[in-house]
Design an enzyme around this catalytic site. Structure first.
Site, mmCIF file in Angstrom:
data_model
loop_
_atom_site.group_PDB
_atom_site.id
_atom_site.type_symbol
_atom_site.label_atom_id
_atom_site.label_comp_id
_atom_site.label_asym_id
_atom_site.label_seq_id
_atom_site.Cartn_x
_atom_site.Cartn_y
_atom_site.Cartn_z
ATOM 1 N N HIS A 98 -2.056 -10.051 0.014
ATOM 2 C CA HIS A 98 -1.669 -8.758 0.009
ATOM 3 C C HIS A 98 -0.216 -8.327 0.614
ATOM 4 O O HIS A 98 0.386 -7.577 -0.219
ATOM 5 C CB HIS A 98 -2.510 -8.206 1.691
ATOM 6 C CG HIS A 98 -2.020 -6.851 2.329
ATOM 7 N ND1 HIS A 98 -2.675 -5.754 1.954
ATOM 8 C CD2 HIS A 98 -0.988 -6.617 2.956
ATOM 9 C CE1 HIS A 98 -2.144 -4.880 2.666
ATOM 10 N NE2 HIS A 98 -0.990 -5.293 3.385
ATOM 11 N N GLU A 99 0.367 -9.396 1.426
ATOM 12 C CA GLU A 99 1.893 -9.435 1.562
ATOM 13 C C GLU A 99 2.635 -9.588 0.192
ATOM 14 O O GLU A 99 3.630 -9.026 0.271
ATOM 15 C CB GLU A 99 2.158 -10.303 2.522
ATOM 16 C CG GLU A 99 1.663 -10.078 3.843
ATOM 17 C CD GLU A 99 1.837 -9.025 4.342
ATOM 18 O OE1 GLU A 99 2.896 -8.394 3.973
ATOM 19 O OE2 GLU A 99 0.932 -8.264 5.146
ATOM 20 N N HIS A 118 2.961 -6.252 -1.266
ATOM 21 C CA HIS A 118 4.183 -5.506 -0.802
ATOM 22 C C HIS A 118 5.376 -6.106 -1.470
ATOM 23 O O HIS A 118 6.194 -5.240 -1.689
ATOM 24 C CB HIS A 118 4.316 -5.870 0.628
ATOM 25 C CG HIS A 118 3.331 -4.976 1.613
ATOM 26 N ND1 HIS A 118 3.186 -3.609 1.607
ATOM 27 C CD2 HIS A 118 2.339 -5.311 2.734
ATOM 28 C CE1 HIS A 118 2.237 -3.095 2.395
ATOM 29 N NE2 HIS A 118 1.655 -4.215 2.796
ATOM 30 N N GLU A 131 0.088 0.745 1.774
ATOM 31 C CA GLU A 131 -1.284 -0.280 2.185
ATOM 32 C C GLU A 131 -2.081 -0.318 1.136
ATOM 33 O O GLU A 131 -2.806 -1.534 0.799
ATOM 34 C CB GLU A 131 -1.669 0.269 3.526
ATOM 35 C CG GLU A 131 -0.745 -0.103 4.656
ATOM 36 C CD GLU A 131 0.084 -1.561 4.899
ATOM 37 O OE1 GLU A 131 -1.100 -2.578 4.410
ATOM 38 O OE2 GLU A 131 0.883 -1.864 5.127
HETATM 39 ZN ZN ZN Z 1 0.303 -4.322 4.430
#
Ligand code: ZN
Length: 277
Positions: A136-137, A140, A192
């Site tokens: 997930h990071e 980003h 997100e």
């Molecule tokens: Zn996040």
């Protein structure tokens, strides 16, 4: 403060934007920033972004010291390195740092710098959950979310100075100051959801069970309820946890997971993080 023009304002905003665009034209351009091929215009080129990452890393480590457990640090770095080859961004080198904090949090700085807290690791029960959070990071980072947020925070004039290779210590000092703020930064709802989509994509590509994302979300719901209250950074977002569970389930359904058994690695994770329990 989005797109605020700061500093002494001697250059007209439109001229400044034109300058940045023309400068950026040869260095950067449209980049794929979404898990399904979405593209966006990136003004800050990779080498400037990596320098921003170095500066923010100093600011973050000054405010939130890394954990002293060397084996734990190596373990988390190793899990991250196992996923990094599947990232859509090959122009940055990822680093994965464990910060000593009971606050359950994970976040990404510009240039591939990724952080998780000891509180986050203590709340997990297997490597698939960790792999999903690191993925997930990385999402980003691929989406350039922190560099775009910092560009907005610092203002386009500072961004232009950084891009021009300006040695202005004040400009780089502001980058370091903004770095520590990343710990508390809230990503937008769309960022997100986008990072969750990348999280599923990279975790699947690296052979992990993407349901680790779901089981970790469920632990958070058990701790704090399904809303966004009670969390910092990674979790204190507009999409509440129940909404993210639903969206992530839908995302997982896009992948065919029948071909290979999915890695969960519970024993390895529990032994590497035993000192946190
Ligand atoms: Zn996040």
């Amino acid at each position: 403060m989005r797109n605020a023009i700061r500093g002494r304002g001697s250059i007209a905003p439109f001229l400044l934007i034109a300058l940045v665009l023309s400068l950026a034209g040869s260095l950067t351009g449209c980049a794929t920033t979404g898990a399904h091929g979405e593209r966006s215009l990136i003004l800050i080129d990779t080498s400037t972004e990596v320098k921003m990452g170095l500066e923010t890393d100093v600011g973050i480590r000054g405010e939130y010291p890394p954990a002293t457990d060397v084996l734990l640090a190596e373990y988390v770095q190793g899990v991250g390195e196992g996923i990094a080859p599947y990232s859509d961004r090959k122009d940055v080198e990822y680093s994965f740092t464990v910060l000593q904090s009971d606050i359950v949090n994970a976040f990404a700085a510009p240039g591939g710098y990724i952080y998780v807290t000891t509180g986050l690791l203590a709340a997990m029960e297997n490597e698939a959950e960790l792999a999903c959070v690191l993925s997930h990071e990385m999402g980003h980072v691929t989406g350039r979310h922190s560099v775009r947020a910092m560009q907005n925070t610092l203002g386009i004039q500072i961004a232009a100075q950084l891009l021009l290779g300006d040695k202005n210590a004040e400009a780089w000092g502001q980058v370091a100051g903004a770095g520590a703020g990343l710990f508390m930064m809230k990503n937008s709802r769309s960022n997100e959801f986008q990072a969750d989509q990348f999280g599923v994509k990279y975790a699947v590509a690296a052979g992990y069970d993407p349901n680790g994302m779901i089981t970790f979300f469920e632990k958070l719901v058990a701790m704090h309820g399904g809303g966004a209250e009670g969390f910092q950074g990674w979790l204190s977002t507009h999409p509440n946890t129940n909404d993210r569970i639903a969206a992530t389930r839908a995302e997982i359904a896009r992948y065919d997971l029948t071909a290979n058994p999915r890695r969960i690695e519970k024993n390895r994770f529990l032994s590497a993080t035993a000192n946190l329990r």
